[in-house]
Design a protein around this motif. Sequence first.
Motif, short mmCIF file in Angstrom:
data_model
loop_
_atom_site.label_atom_id
_atom_site.label_comp_id
_atom_site.label_asym_id
_atom_site.label_seq_id
_atom_site.Cartn_x
_atom_site.Cartn_y
_atom_site.Cartn_z
N UNK A 37 -1.42 67.67 74.12
CA UNK A 37 -2.53 67.54 75.07
C UNK A 37 -3.72 68.22 74.06
N UNK A 38 -3.75 68.82 74.14
CA UNK A 38 -4.78 69.41 73.53
C UNK A 38 -5.91 68.46 72.32
N UNK A 39 -4.68 68.61 71.33
CA UNK A 39 -4.91 67.74 70.04
C UNK A 39 -5.55 66.21 71.00
N UNK A 40 -5.53 65.81 71.73
CA UNK A 40 -5.40 64.04 72.54
C UNK A 40 -6.42 64.51 73.09
N UNK A 41 -7.27 65.99 73.83
CA UNK A 41 -8.47 66.06 74.73
C UNK A 41 -10.00 65.90 73.35
N UNK A 42 -9.06 66.96 72.43
CA UNK A 42 -10.57 66.60 71.20
C UNK A 42 -11.03 65.32 70.09
N UNK A 43 -9.44 64.94 70.65
CA UNK A 43 -9.28 63.77 69.27
C UNK A 43 -9.62 63.67 68.08
N UNK A 44 -8.41 65.14 67.65
CA UNK A 44 -7.98 65.39 66.00
C UNK A 44 -7.62 66.20 66.38
N UNK A 45 -6.49 66.95 65.28
CA UNK A 45 -5.44 67.87 65.27
C UNK A 45 -6.92 68.93 63.73
N UNK A 46 -6.00 70.05 64.30
CA UNK A 46 -7.10 71.35 63.27
C UNK A 46 -6.72 71.26 62.35
N UNK B 268 -7.00 61.99 63.05
CA UNK B 268 -7.35 61.23 63.97
C UNK B 268 -6.59 60.75 64.85
N UNK B 269 -6.93 61.25 66.47
CA UNK B 269 -6.36 60.41 66.99
C UNK B 269 -7.20 59.36 68.02
N UNK B 270 -6.71 57.84 67.33
CA UNK B 270 -7.62 55.94 67.57
C UNK B 270 -7.15 56.00 68.64
N UNK B 271 -5.81 56.46 69.33
CA UNK B 271 -5.21 55.65 70.71
C UNK B 271 -3.65 56.70 71.08
N UNK B 272 -3.68 56.53 72.37
CA UNK B 272 -2.42 57.03 73.40
C UNK B 272 -1.96 56.37 74.25
N UNK B 273 -1.12 56.37 74.62
CA UNK B 273 -0.54 55.88 75.58
C UNK B 273 -0.63 56.70 76.54
N UNK B 274 -0.91 55.24 78.29
CA UNK B 274 -1.34 56.84 79.37
C UNK B 274 -0.46 56.19 80.31
N UNK B 275 1.19 55.46 80.20
CA UNK B 275 2.24 55.18 80.98
C UNK B 275 2.44 56.63 81.30
N UNK C 293 -29.43 59.45 51.56
CA UNK C 293 -28.48 59.82 50.84
C UNK C 293 -28.28 61.19 51.88
N UNK C 294 -28.05 60.81 53.02
CA UNK C 294 -27.51 61.09 53.88
C UNK C 294 -26.35 61.02 53.88
N UNK C 295 -25.21 62.74 54.64
CA UNK C 295 -23.82 61.96 54.51
C UNK C 295 -23.34 62.03 55.83
N UNK C 296 -21.96 61.14 56.20
CA UNK C 296 -21.70 61.21 57.50
C UNK C 296 -19.98 60.84 57.91
N UNK C 297 -19.50 61.25 59.04
CA UNK C 297 -18.24 61.30 59.01
C UNK C 297 -18.09 60.26 60.61
N UNK C 298 -17.45 59.89 61.27
CA UNK C 298 -17.07 60.03 62.07
C UNK C 298 -16.29 60.85 63.07
N UNK C 299 -16.78 60.97 64.10
CA UNK C 299 -16.36 62.23 64.92
C UNK C 299 -16.42 62.19 66.40
N UNK C 300 -15.99 62.91 67.51
CA UNK C 300 -15.65 62.59 69.07
C UNK C 300 -16.37 61.41 69.73
N UNK C 301 -15.57 60.29 68.64
CA UNK C 301 -16.16 59.06 69.56
C UNK C 301 -17.53 58.02 69.04
N UNK C 302 -18.76 59.63 67.73
CA UNK C 302 -19.91 59.00 67.40
C UNK C 302 -19.89 59.37 66.41
#
Length: 502
Positions: free
Chosen positions: A158-167, A142-149, A317-326
Motif C-alpha cells: 500500500x505504501x509502495x503504491x502510494x509513493x509510486x515506487x519501491x525504496x 516503479x509502479x506502472x499500474x495497480x488493480x483497484x477491484x 547537458x541536463x540529466x533527467x529521470x521520470x518520477x512521481x508522474x513527472x
Amino acid sequence: MRFSALIERISQDLSIKIVHSDDLYEISDVALLDGVQSEYTNTTVYFGFPAQLAGGRLPAQCVLAAEPGAPGAAEGCLALAGAESLFFLFNAARRRIDEDRGRGLYAEMMDMAAQGAAIDTLVNLAASRLGNSVVLLDADFKVLSHSTIFPISDPLWAENIRRGYCSYEFISAVAEMDAVKNAPYTTEPMVVTCYASPLRKLSSRFFLDGRIAGFVLMIEKETPISPVQMELLPVIAAAVGSAVSRYLPYLVSDATVYQKLLYDLLIGATPEQIAPRLAGLRFSPRLAALCLRQTRHLGQKRLRESTAPKLLEALPETRYTFHENGIAALIPLGQAPGLPDETRAALETLAKEEYLRIGVSDLFFAPERFARGYTQARRALELSARLAPEKAVCLYSDLAFYDLLSELPEAAPPGQFCHPALSILSRYDRDNRSDLYHTLETYLACACSVKETAEALFIHRNSLDYRLSRIRALTGLRLEDANAQFQLAMSYRVDHFTGLDG
C-alpha cells in the motif's frame, strides 16, 4: 468451450460416448465427484463413478464411468467412458481448459490494448481473472499500474503504491532473495515471501525485445495461490509484454547510466552507495534540481516523447529521470551563483508549450545532493500552488521562509510571531478606508526608498511622506531601524502564508 467440443478434443482413440448434450453452458472448470457434493456448478464438468452421485442427482455437465447403474439418458450434458480411462480423460480435460483459459485471456487483453485501453484496464482484467490484487512494475520497481477491484491491505505494498515506487533498500533486499537469484530468465512464476510483508506474492517477469522490462505481481489475499493462477500469470505477463511493446512503449524505456543514477538517489540510495558509480560521469560544478509537473493530464506519453526532448533541447547537458508522474531533472549552472536569467526564460517557454509548472531548487555542488534538491523543487511547486498559483516557474529560494513556517508545530501558529504593527494598521485601514498596511509593505519591498515606493504606488512623494508619518504615529515604529525592517518583512510573509493579507 462447450461440452461436445471438449469431449471431441479429449477422446482421441479412447472409448467415450456422449449420451446427451444440450451445450447450454460455457465450461470454466473441471472437478472430480467426491460422493458428498450437495450442489454443483453449471459451468463445471464433473468426472467420476455413478455411485459417487450424491442422492443420484446428476450435475448439468458430467463424464461418468460406463458401469452398471450408469444413467442411460439425461437432460443437460452426459458422457460415458471406460472406468480405466476416466482419470486420463479428467487430466486431459484439465489441460485443455487451462490452455483455453490462457489463450482466451491473452486474446482478450491484446484486443483491449489494440482498442486503446489504458494499462489500468488491462491490470484490472488480470486481477479479475486471478481473483487477487495485481501490481505492475517496471524493471526499476516503479509502479506502472495497480488493480483497484480488490483493496490492497498489505501495508508494505500500500505504501509502495502510494509513493509510486519501491525504496532502494527494498529493491536491494529483493535482489538478495534466493527465489529471485535462482529464477529462470522466463515468464515462469515464482512465489515470493519476505519478513516485511505478511502476504505471499506470485511474480512473473515480462519482456521487451528479449530483456526484462518489468514484473506482474499478484498479492495473495482474496484467494490462495492455486495451480490455475500459476498457469495464468505467465499468460498475463506475456500479454502485458506484447501490449506494452505494440501499443504502450512509452511506459517502459531503456534508462541511461545518468537516469539510473538519479532515480536510485531519489528512491533512497545513500551517497556512499552511489559514490562508486560516479567515476567517469561528468557534471557541472554547480547544479540545480527541477521538478516538472503537468498542469493538464496529458500523460506519460507526452512527458517522454515531447516534454523530455524539449527540455534537453532548451538546456543541453541536463540529466533527467521520470518520477512521481513527472520529470525530475538535474540542470547545469556552470559558475553562475544562481539560476541565470536565460535559463529561467527557457524554462518559462517550456512550461508554456508543454503545460507545466516547474519547481527549481537552490544550487548545490555535488550530484549526490540531487534527492535533497528535488525535494526543494517539489516543495516550491507545492507552496507556490497555494501562494502564487499564477507562476509557472517557482524558485525554492523565494519560498524557503514559507517552507519553514509550514514546519511549525500546531501549538505554535505562525501568526503569533507577527509584529503587532500590522494588526494596528490593518484595523486602522478597515475603520478609516485608508491603505497604510499596503503602503508599509510596498515601502519595505522597495528597500525603504521613498522615490521607488511613490512610483510603485502611483502617488506623490508628499502623499507618501504623510502616510509614513501616520504609520510612525500609530505604531511607534522606527522605520530606519534594520531590525524593525526585518521583523516587519517577516510579518508580512507570515500574513501572506496564513491568508491574512487579503
